[in-house]
Scaffold this motif. Structure first.
Motif, PDB file in Angstrom:
ATOM      1  N   GLN A 186       7.815 -11.387   3.799  1.00  0.00           N
ATOM      2  CA  GLN A 186       8.104 -10.300   2.867  1.00  0.00           C
ATOM      3  C   GLN A 186       6.891  -9.392   2.718  1.00  0.00           C
ATOM      4  O   GLN A 186       5.760  -9.822   2.904  1.00  0.00           O
ATOM      5  CB  GLN A 186       8.445 -10.850   1.477  1.00  0.00           C
ATOM      6  CG  GLN A 186       9.773 -11.540   1.407  1.00  0.00           C
ATOM      7  CD  GLN A 186      10.276 -11.644  -0.038  1.00  0.00           C
ATOM      8  OE1 GLN A 186       9.607 -11.226  -0.973  1.00  0.00           O
ATOM      9  NE2 GLN A 186      11.449 -12.215  -0.191  1.00  0.00           N
ATOM     10  N   VAL A 187       7.191  -8.153   2.376  1.00  0.00           N
ATOM     11  CA  VAL A 187       6.110  -7.234   2.037  1.00  0.00           C
ATOM     12  C   VAL A 187       6.056  -7.148   0.514  1.00  0.00           C
ATOM     13  O   VAL A 187       7.029  -6.745  -0.115  1.00  0.00           O
ATOM     14  CB  VAL A 187       6.332  -5.840   2.631  1.00  0.00           C
ATOM     15  CG1 VAL A 187       5.244  -4.878   2.132  1.00  0.00           C
ATOM     16  CG2 VAL A 187       6.333  -5.896   4.152  1.00  0.00           C
ATOM     17  N   THR A 188       4.928  -7.586  -0.040  1.00  0.00           N
ATOM     18  CA  THR A 188       4.749  -7.499  -1.488  1.00  0.00           C
ATOM     19  C   THR A 188       3.841  -6.307  -1.770  1.00  0.00           C
ATOM     20  O   THR A 188       2.675  -6.314  -1.383  1.00  0.00           O
ATOM     21  CB  THR A 188       4.085  -8.775  -2.037  1.00  0.00           C
ATOM     22  OG1 THR A 188       4.834  -9.900  -1.569  1.00  0.00           O
ATOM     23  CG2 THR A 188       4.033  -8.745  -3.548  1.00  0.00           C
ATOM     24  N   ALA A 189       4.396  -5.284  -2.399  1.00  0.00           N
ATOM     25  CA  ALA A 189       3.574  -4.117  -2.711  1.00  0.00           C
ATOM     26  C   ALA A 189       2.919  -4.329  -4.065  1.00  0.00           C
ATOM     27  O   ALA A 189       3.534  -4.888  -4.972  1.00  0.00           O
ATOM     28  CB  ALA A 189       4.424  -2.859  -2.735  1.00  0.00           C
ATOM     29  N   VAL A 190       1.659  -3.923  -4.170  1.00  0.00           N
ATOM     30  CA  VAL A 190       0.977  -3.978  -5.460  1.00  0.00           C
ATOM     31  C   VAL A 190       0.633  -2.554  -5.850  1.00  0.00           C
ATOM     32  O   VAL A 190      -0.024  -1.835  -5.096  1.00  0.00           O
ATOM     33  CB  VAL A 190      -0.300  -4.843  -5.390  1.00  0.00           C
ATOM     34  CG1 VAL A 190      -0.983  -4.879  -6.746  1.00  0.00           C
ATOM     35  CG2 VAL A 190       0.035  -6.239  -4.921  1.00  0.00           C
ATOM     36  N   MET A 191       1.134  -2.142  -7.000  1.00  0.00           N
ATOM     37  CA  MET A 191       0.877  -0.769  -7.438  1.00  0.00           C
ATOM     38  C   MET A 191       0.162  -0.776  -8.778  1.00  0.00           C
ATOM     39  O   MET A 191       0.230  -1.730  -9.536  1.00  0.00           O
ATOM     40  CB  MET A 191       2.190  -0.006  -7.573  1.00  0.00           C
ATOM     41  CG  MET A 191       2.958   0.089  -6.266  1.00  0.00           C
ATOM     42  SD  MET A 191       4.196   1.388  -6.328  1.00  0.00           S
ATOM     43  CE  MET A 191       3.183   2.847  -6.217  1.00  0.00           C
ATOM     44  N   GLY A 192      -0.500   0.333  -9.047  1.00  0.00           N
ATOM     45  CA  GLY A 192      -1.214   0.467 -10.307  1.00  0.00           C
ATOM     46  C   GLY A 192      -2.178   1.619 -10.204  1.00  0.00           C
ATOM     47  O   GLY A 192      -2.554   2.018  -9.098  1.00  0.00           O
ATOM     48  N   GLU A 193      -2.567   2.163 -11.344  1.00  0.00           N
ATOM     49  CA  GLU A 193      -3.542   3.238 -11.341  1.00  0.00           C
ATOM     50  C   GLU A 193      -4.852   2.720 -10.793  1.00  0.00           C
ATOM     51  O   GLU A 193      -5.080   1.521 -10.743  1.00  0.00           O
ATOM     52  CB  GLU A 193      -3.793   3.717 -12.778  1.00  0.00           C
ATOM     53  CG  GLU A 193      -2.774   4.667 -13.308  1.00  0.00           C
ATOM     54  CD  GLU A 193      -3.255   5.231 -14.633  1.00  0.00           C
ATOM     55  OE1 GLU A 193      -4.312   5.866 -14.642  1.00  0.00           O
ATOM     56  OE2 GLU A 193      -2.573   5.030 -15.633  1.00  0.00           O
ATOM     57  N   ASN A 194      -5.746   3.664 -10.454  1.00  0.00           N
ATOM     58  CA  ASN A 194      -7.086   3.235 -10.077  1.00  0.00           C
ATOM     59  C   ASN A 194      -7.720   2.529 -11.261  1.00  0.00           C
ATOM     60  O   ASN A 194      -7.579   2.973 -12.387  1.00  0.00           O
ATOM     61  CB  ASN A 194      -7.942   4.441  -9.703  1.00  0.00           C
ATOM     62  CG  ASN A 194      -7.651   4.890  -8.310  1.00  0.00           C
ATOM     63  OD1 ASN A 194      -6.499   5.107  -7.971  1.00  0.00           O
ATOM     64  ND2 ASN A 194      -8.667   5.007  -7.505  1.00  0.00           N
ATOM     65  N   GLY A 195      -8.388   1.428 -10.976  1.00  0.00           N
ATOM     66  CA  GLY A 195      -8.990   0.688 -12.063  1.00  0.00           C
ATOM     67  C   GLY A 195      -8.040  -0.315 -12.689  1.00  0.00           C
ATOM     68  O   GLY A 195      -8.385  -0.985 -13.650  1.00  0.00           O
ATOM     69  N   ALA A 196      -6.829  -0.435 -12.135  1.00  0.00           N
ATOM     70  CA  ALA A 196      -5.877  -1.392 -12.698  1.00  0.00           C
ATOM     71  C   ALA A 196      -6.225  -2.815 -12.284  1.00  0.00           C
ATOM     72  O   ALA A 196      -5.729  -3.772 -12.854  1.00  0.00           O
ATOM     73  CB  ALA A 196      -4.456  -1.050 -12.259  1.00  0.00           C
ATOM     74  N   GLY A 197      -7.073  -2.952 -11.267  1.00  0.00           N
ATOM     75  CA  GLY A 197      -7.514  -4.284 -10.857  1.00  0.00           C
ATOM     76  C   GLY A 197      -6.923  -4.756  -9.542  1.00  0.00           C
ATOM     77  O   GLY A 197      -7.134  -5.895  -9.149  1.00  0.00           O
ATOM     78  N   LYS A 198      -6.199  -3.857  -8.849  1.00  0.00           N
ATOM     79  CA  LYS A 198      -5.555  -4.268  -7.589  1.00  0.00           C
ATOM     80  C   LYS A 198      -6.587  -4.749  -6.577  1.00  0.00           C
ATOM     81  O   LYS A 198      -6.476  -5.859  -6.042  1.00  0.00           O
ATOM     82  CB  LYS A 198      -4.807  -3.076  -6.961  1.00  0.00           C
ATOM     83  CG  LYS A 198      -3.691  -2.535  -7.788  1.00  0.00           C
ATOM     84  CD  LYS A 198      -3.254  -1.194  -7.224  1.00  0.00           C
ATOM     85  CE  LYS A 198      -4.426  -0.279  -7.159  1.00  0.00           C
ATOM     86  NZ  LYS A 198      -4.240   1.114  -7.177  1.00  0.00           N
ATOM     87  N   SER A 199      -7.561  -3.905  -6.308  1.00  0.00           N
ATOM     88  CA  SER A 199      -8.537  -4.252  -5.273  1.00  0.00           C
ATOM     89  C   SER A 199      -9.324  -5.493  -5.652  1.00  0.00           C
ATOM     90  O   SER A 199      -9.618  -6.337  -4.806  1.00  0.00           O
ATOM     91  CB  SER A 199      -9.493  -3.088  -5.031  1.00  0.00           C
ATOM     92  OG  SER A 199      -8.785  -2.013  -4.495  1.00  0.00           O
TER      93      SER A 199
END
Lengths: 522, 268
Positions: free
Chosen positions: A35-48
């Protein structure tokens, strides 16, 4: 091979602090095989940050990582790789002067009986991998001669060479053309069928909805939602990301058009290496007071190069004419362009816009230091006043004007660059991707600012590769493709489809256009 | 040196420029200039000799800058070449021998005192003061930081990057010549090996003072502190009677410790 849909990698209650700041606050994420799990969020949301925890880049976190249901601790990225978890960073990590094959097996070279590198085997294995990924490149090619999109695919090849079962991709499409995106997505699709789990980080809603099976949304270091794609809508995702309605993000721009300020004619910039080839070819346009002109083009369309040429950066090789308020000006350096009333906010603020160690005040005043001088010496008081003035107008959030710009967020850094250029009191503002890599709030503020500046009588040219952005901002849109102007639209005529169609390169061999085309005109 | 390093460059030639300009000052004082073809002899007083010596330093610095900006020679290479060239010229000029007996006026500059404090101190303090004002209070100083911080951004901000770089090498060359003046007059002698190793001490002082070798970050105040540390080490270890071979090892370790501490601080 793991069963499809099985959770192969999970993060549970991950908290990560940088000094006193919580970058992650009990974040969780489940990644499923195939599966492809996309992670979204504004910059600074903690994704990276979360991705770096998963990939073994950070070790000092609280919480647990489960790999195939068992707790795993990665002491470094290499251990994560040994567990089949590989991250492809936004900035590509290939070594430009080594060959494709050498890069693919870097650190794990095949050796022959004498302990020397077995190049033949490396080439053979590399060729097999490249074929699997449908990349038509000789394994002996040097990386530096490849396009960014091809390099991106090579990074994936490298992950596969490591037998990765979980591949994390951090904004993989930020630097590649639409066509290369298609190639990438085809590839992701086939990996998915092979049971590889993909974590896909992106800001681009359309892409995410095209490729993802599941979408996880983060905000302020927390996981705020996770659902199958089918259960989510664009607006729903945006609302979760920001807790605001989409309507807020569009600005009204006036249609009033004053007298012409800037006109450029037949701007040409030859390719530095390929004789007879042009980065920019015969571009002419004009902008009036109060007008926002949009320039749209895909990567490699020559947008930034066009700006640089107008700004006097390529004076030795470029040709064409620049008129300011009807009078021709010869700009042979950036200093002359600034003196003539031009300002260029470059595309890459870290590389071209800012000195990261400089204070906010010094960064803002840099291009207009004469203004803050008193009796030939810099005056702290005047510099503070200048910085304070623009800081307030642009709502720059900084601890103090002495804070180094590297400690600011991307959006605030971008505002500092804008402030620097507004401080030169320009008549024409050239904005190259003014909202790249900044969060939705800062974007919105910059849209408003552009609108205000235009209303105040500036002539503005905006380059953007985001269609909704350019349609919302510009009164007129010019489309570039492979260095040439292919279309012009008024605001009323412009649709996303029509613009994109004009921007797509005509020939399939876009990397090698016919070499004779431009030679005769020079 | 602080200025050069702030732009992201480096100057390895200061020790040799020091020697050459010192030797030229001494040589001119002692021998004057004979232009046999014109049957002309020019004698020099101390001021004239000093001016010529400083000009030599400045022009060698200018040449360094030209190589770096115009011909894009990496600063390390350009100034390494100058290190050898200037040293060779010094030996040619002096014939490999020390030039001594330079006269009361000249010698008083380096060994005299003002208000009971050696002249050297006043000269150094004056230079530091000017450098601090230059870096903190003038456009040029700001440009030095900007060029070192991000050359591309500096160019786009309308700065004449090449001119800033040339200027810092000229300043470094001129100040090296001032060093030559002080050393030569204090010893009442110009030796062809004067200033050997000084380029390394001066780079060490800058680095210990917290200036980043990649440019854009640092201060003259830090360099003064760094120079004091190096100076204290150089003479302190001698006074303590430490084995001269060990002195070098200790100096190297201090440099490493200083830079490691700085790195750790910088990373927050």
């Amino acid at each position: 091979m793991s069963e499809h849909d099985e959770v192969v990698l999970a993060a549970q209650g991950i908290t990560k602090r940088f000094g006193g700041v919580k970058a992650l606050d009990e974040a969780h994420l489940e990644v499923r095989a195939g599966q492809v799990t996309a992670v979204m969020g504004e910059n600074g949301a903690g994704k990276s940050t979360l991705m770096k925890v998963l990939a073994g880049v950070y070790q000092d976190y609280e919480g647990r990582i489960l790999r195939n249901g068992r707790e795993a601790v990665f002491a470094n990225p290499r251990q994560a790789q040994e567990h089949g978890v590989t991250i492809i960073h936004q900035e590509l990590n290939l070594i430009p002067n080594l060959s494709v094959a050498e890069n693919l097996f870097l650190g794990r070279e095949f050796l022959d009986g004498l302990g020397l590198i077995d190049f033949r085997r490396m080439r053979r294995e590399a060729a097999a991998l490249l074929q699997r990924l449908d990349l038509d490149v000789d394994p002996r090619t040097r990386i530096s001669t490849l396009r960014v999109g091809q390099q991106q695919i090579l990074e994936i090849a490298r992950a596969l060479a490591l037998h990765a079962r979980v591949i994390i991709m951090d904004e993989p499409t930020s630097a590649i053309s639409e066509r290369e995106v298609d190639v990438l997505f085809g590839l992701i699709d086939s990996l998915r069928r092979e049971g590889v789990a993909i974590v896909y980080i992106s800001h681009k809603m359309d892409e995410v909805f095209r490729i993802a099976d599941r979408i996880t949304i983060m905000r302020d270091g927390r996981t705020v939602g996770s659902a199958p794609r089918a259960a989510l809508s664009h607006d729903g995702v945006v609302r979760m990301m920001v807790g605001r309605d989409l309507k807020d993000f569009f600005v009204q721009t006036p249609t009033a058009r004053g007298s012409e300020v800037l006109r450029v004619q037949e701007i040409c910039l030859p390719h530095p290496d390929r004789v007879g080839d042009f980065l920019v070819k015969d571009i002419s346009f004009s902008v009036a007071r109060g007008e926002v002109l949009g320039l749209f083009g895909l990567m490699g369309a020559g947008r930034s190069e066009l700006f640089e040429t107008i700004f006097g950066l390529h004076a030795r090789t470029a040709s064409g004419q620049v008129f300011l308020e009807g009078r021709e000006v010869r700009l042979s350096s950036c200093a002359e362009a600034i003196a003539a009333g031009l300002a260029l906010v470059p595309e890459d603020r870290k590389r071209q816009g800012l000195m990261m160690d400089m204070s906010v005040a010094a960064s803002i005043s840099l291009a207009s230091l004469a203004q803050v001088e008193r009796f030939g010496f810099l005056s702290d008081r005047r510099e503070r006043a200048l910085a304070g003035d623009f800081g307030q107008r642009l709502r720059i959030r900084a601890v103090s004007h002495r804070q180094p710009v590297k400690h600011l967020s991307g959006g605030n850094q971008q505002k500092v660059v804008l402030a620097k250029w507004l401080a030169t009191r320009p008549r024409v503002l050239l904005l190259d991707e003014p909202t790249r890599g900044i969060d939705v709030n800062a974007k919105n503020q910059i849209y408003r600012l552009i609108h205000e500046l235009a209303t105040a009588g500036l002539a503005i040219v905006v380059v953007s590769s985001e269609l909704p952005e350019i349609i919302a901002l510009a009164h007129r849109i010019i489309v570039l493709s492979e260095g040439r102007q292919t279309a012009e639209f008024s605001r009323a005529q412009a649709t996303e489809e029509s613009i994109l169609k004009a921007a797509l390169p005509r020939s399939l061999s876009s990397s090698r256009p016919p070499s004779s085309s431009g030679a005769a005109t020079r | 040196m602080t200025l050069v390093i702030l732009t992201g460059g480096i100057d390895l030639s200061v020790g040799s420029i020091l020697a050459l300009s010192g030797a030229i000052m001494a040589g001119l004082l002692k021998r004057g200039t004979e232009l046999e073809a014109l049957n002309l002899y020019i004698g020099y007083g101390a001021p004239a000799a000093i001016v010529v010596g400083l000009l030599v330093g400045a022009s060698l610095g200018w040449f360094n800058g030209l190589m770096v900006t115009r011909f894009r020679v990496p600063p390390f290479i350009a100034t390494l070449a100058m290190l050898t060239i200037a040293r060779g010229l010094t030996k040619l000029y002096t014939g490999g021998e020390a030039i001594t007996g330079l006269g009361q006026v000249f010698v008083s500059i380096g060994s005299g005192r003002l208000l009971g404090i050696p002249n050297q101190f006043w000269i150094a303090a004056g230079i530091v003061l000017v450098a601090v004002v230059l870096l903190r209070k003038t456009r040029f100083g700001r440009y030095v930081y900007a060029v070192g911080g991000n050359e591309e951004a500096a160019t786009l901000s309308g700065l004449n990057v090449a001119r800033v770089k040339r200027s810092v090498y000229v300043i470094a060359g001129t100040l090296a010549a001032v060093g030559g003046l002080i050393v030569t007059s204090r010893l009442n002698s110009a030796t062809p090996i004067a200033g050997e190793g000084m380029e390394l001490d001066s780079i060490a002082a800058v680095v210990i003072g917290g200036t980043s070798l990649s440019g854009g970050r640092g201060s003259v105040a830090g360099t003064v502190l760094g120079a004091l540390i190096i100076g204290v080490l150089n003479s302190g270890l001698v006074i303590m009677g430490v084995d001269p071979f060990w002195q070098q090892v200790i100096k190297g370790c201090v440099i490493l410790v200083a830079v490691v501490i700085d790195r750790l601080n910088y990373k927050e």
